[in-house]
Design a protein around this motif. Structure first.
Motif, PDB file in Angstrom:
ATOM      1  N   LEU A   1      -5.141   2.195  -7.953  1.00 52.49           N
ATOM      2  CA  LEU A   1      -6.350   2.556  -7.212  1.00 52.49           C
ATOM      3  C   LEU A   1      -6.048   3.590  -6.129  1.00 52.49           C
ATOM      4  CD1 LEU A   1      -9.362   1.965  -6.455  1.00 52.49           C
ATOM      5  CD2 LEU A   1      -8.453   0.246  -4.863  1.00 52.49           C
TER       6      LEU A   1
ATOM      7  N   THR B   1      -2.003   0.426  -5.093  1.00 49.03           N
ATOM      8  CA  THR B   1      -3.063   0.969  -4.248  1.00 49.03           C
ATOM      9  C   THR B   1      -2.444   2.023  -3.342  1.00 49.03           C
ATOM     10  OG1 THR B   1      -4.178  -1.180  -4.194  1.00 49.03           O
ATOM     11  CG2 THR B   1      -4.845   0.443  -2.552  1.00 49.03           C
TER      12      THR B   1
ATOM     13  N   VAL C   1      -9.941  -1.115   2.626  1.00 44.94           N
ATOM     14  CA  VAL C   1      -8.862  -1.295   1.655  1.00 44.94           C
ATOM     15  C   VAL C   1      -8.621  -2.778   1.392  1.00 44.94           C
ATOM     16  CG1 VAL C   1      -6.375  -1.031   1.288  1.00 44.94           C
ATOM     17  CG2 VAL C   1      -7.725   0.901   2.118  1.00 44.94           C
TER      18      VAL C   1
ATOM     19  N   PRO D   1      -5.834  -4.541  -7.827  1.00 48.24           N
ATOM     20  CA  PRO D   1      -5.079  -3.520  -8.556  1.00 48.24           C
ATOM     21  C   PRO D   1      -3.574  -3.775  -8.496  1.00 48.24           C
ATOM     22  CG  PRO D   1      -5.749  -2.684  -6.430  1.00 48.24           C
ATOM     23  CD  PRO D   1      -6.371  -4.041  -6.557  1.00 48.24           C
TER      24      PRO D   1
ATOM     25  N   ILE E   1       0.839  -1.194   0.000  1.00 44.24           N
ATOM     26  CA  ILE E   1       0.000   0.000   0.000  1.00 44.24           C
ATOM     27  C   ILE E   1       0.874   1.244   0.000  1.00 44.24           C
ATOM     28  CG2 ILE E   1      -1.782   1.286   1.247  1.00 44.24           C
ATOM     29  CD1 ILE E   1      -2.665  -1.322   2.491  1.00 44.24           C
TER      30      ILE E   1
ATOM     31  N   VAL F   1      -9.209  -4.289  -2.405  1.00 46.10           N
ATOM     32  CA  VAL F   1      -8.028  -4.863  -3.063  1.00 46.10           C
ATOM     33  C   VAL F   1      -8.269  -6.329  -3.399  1.00 46.10           C
ATOM     34  CG1 VAL F   1      -5.628  -5.550  -2.697  1.00 46.10           C
ATOM     35  CG2 VAL F   1      -6.351  -3.226  -2.155  1.00 46.10           C
TER      36      VAL F   1
END
Length: 297
Positions: free
Chosen positions: A240, A269, A257, A266, A3, A261
């Motif tokens: 994203l 992110t 999240v 994606p 992330i 996901v």
């Protein structure tokens, strides 16, 4: 799960001297996968068109850093994180200058730039830069043509929309061709993504503003349209952005999240925490907390 997070380029944290560099170093050390910027030139007192979802403009936009300067600073103090934009209002910039900026940041970061481009929505900003808002679609198509040339040819010439580039040596090239991702949900924007982009820039909101299948259905259509256009549908990436509303609890952000996901899968992110912090220290602390929660699933 990998992330990324928004750099502190909006709001009170953005006014902290040296704050972008301090946050970028701390976020990479904490395990962030990417550092991302948005783009806001003006926060009009009486906007012609208010920010989506607001009656006017969010207070955070009253303090806004230049996105390219922030990416350059982050490039200088990090080694591995992706440096992305979601999104740069690309058609508000002179194309040759923009091409050089993107190339320079990619070189400075050793090939870590992911340029996410859009066309913006603010008439006030277009008036400020002297560009007709009605031309933004054709200007973006023109810019994509120029970037292809700028990044692939040593001698560049181009007849653009309102400008002309004489035959010129452009020896500075990116480390690798930056994967241009495009924003948008409209028909024309999505067609441009399918036919021309390296990836799409969808947005997910917390609290949820629409069902997840809006994103998955749109992505499936994008990839089908890309295949119909003779492109490899599997090569169309997804970056994203997750927008968290003010006062959203970290636990709720992490849960949402993880959910989106797992559904959308994606390639990249990132969580925009601009509305959740008022200092660089809070930006750093929240980043660490969200990484811990996401790791717990």
């Amino acid at each position: 799960m990998r992330i990324g997070f928004s750099l502190p380029v909006f709001g009170k944290a953005a006014g902290t001297p040296g704050g972008v560099a301090r946050y970028a170093r701390a976020a990479e050390e904490a395990g962030a996968a990417g550092l991302w910027v948005g783009d806001r030139l003006l926060s009009p007192v009486k906007p012609v068109v208010p920010y989506p979802g607001y009656e006017t403009m969010p207070d955070e936009f009253r303090t806004a850093q230049d996105p390219f300067a922030a990416l350059a600073v982050a490039a200088a103090v990090t080694e591995t994180v992706i440096l992305g934009s979601s999104t740069i209002n690309a058609t508000q910039y002179q194309p040759a200058n923009l091409a050089r900026l993107l190339t320079s940041i990619d070189v400075a970061s050793n090939g870590r730039l992911l340029p996410g481009l859009g066309i913006g929505w603010s008439p006030d900003e277009y008036d400020a830069v002297g560009i007709p808002m009605s031309e933004r679609g054709k200007r973006l198509d023109d810019l994509l043509d120029l970037l292809d040339t700028w990044w692939s040819k040593d001698i560049v010439s181009h007849e653009g929309v309102g400008y002309k580039i004489a035959e010129s040596y452009v020896d500075l090239k990116p480390v690798r061709k930056p994967p241009v991702h495009l924003a948008g949900f409209g028909e024309k924007s999505l067609r441009r993504v399918a036919e021309r982009a390296d990836g799409w820039l969808p947005v997910w909101s917390i609290p949820e503003a629409f069902p997840a299948d809006v994103l998955t259905t749109t992505l499936a259509k994008l990839r089908a349209d890309a295949e119909q256009a003779g492109r490899d549908p599997g090569a169309l990436g997804v970056a994203l952005r997750v927008n968290a509303a003010p006062d959203t609890k970290p636990e709720d952000i992490a849960e949402s999240v993880v959910k989106i996901v797992s559904i959308l899968d994606p390639d990249h992110t990132f969580i925009d925490i601009s509305y959740l912090t008022s200092s660089v220290d809070e930006h750093i602390d929240l980043t660490g907390r969200l990484l811990e929660l996401a790791a717990q699933g």
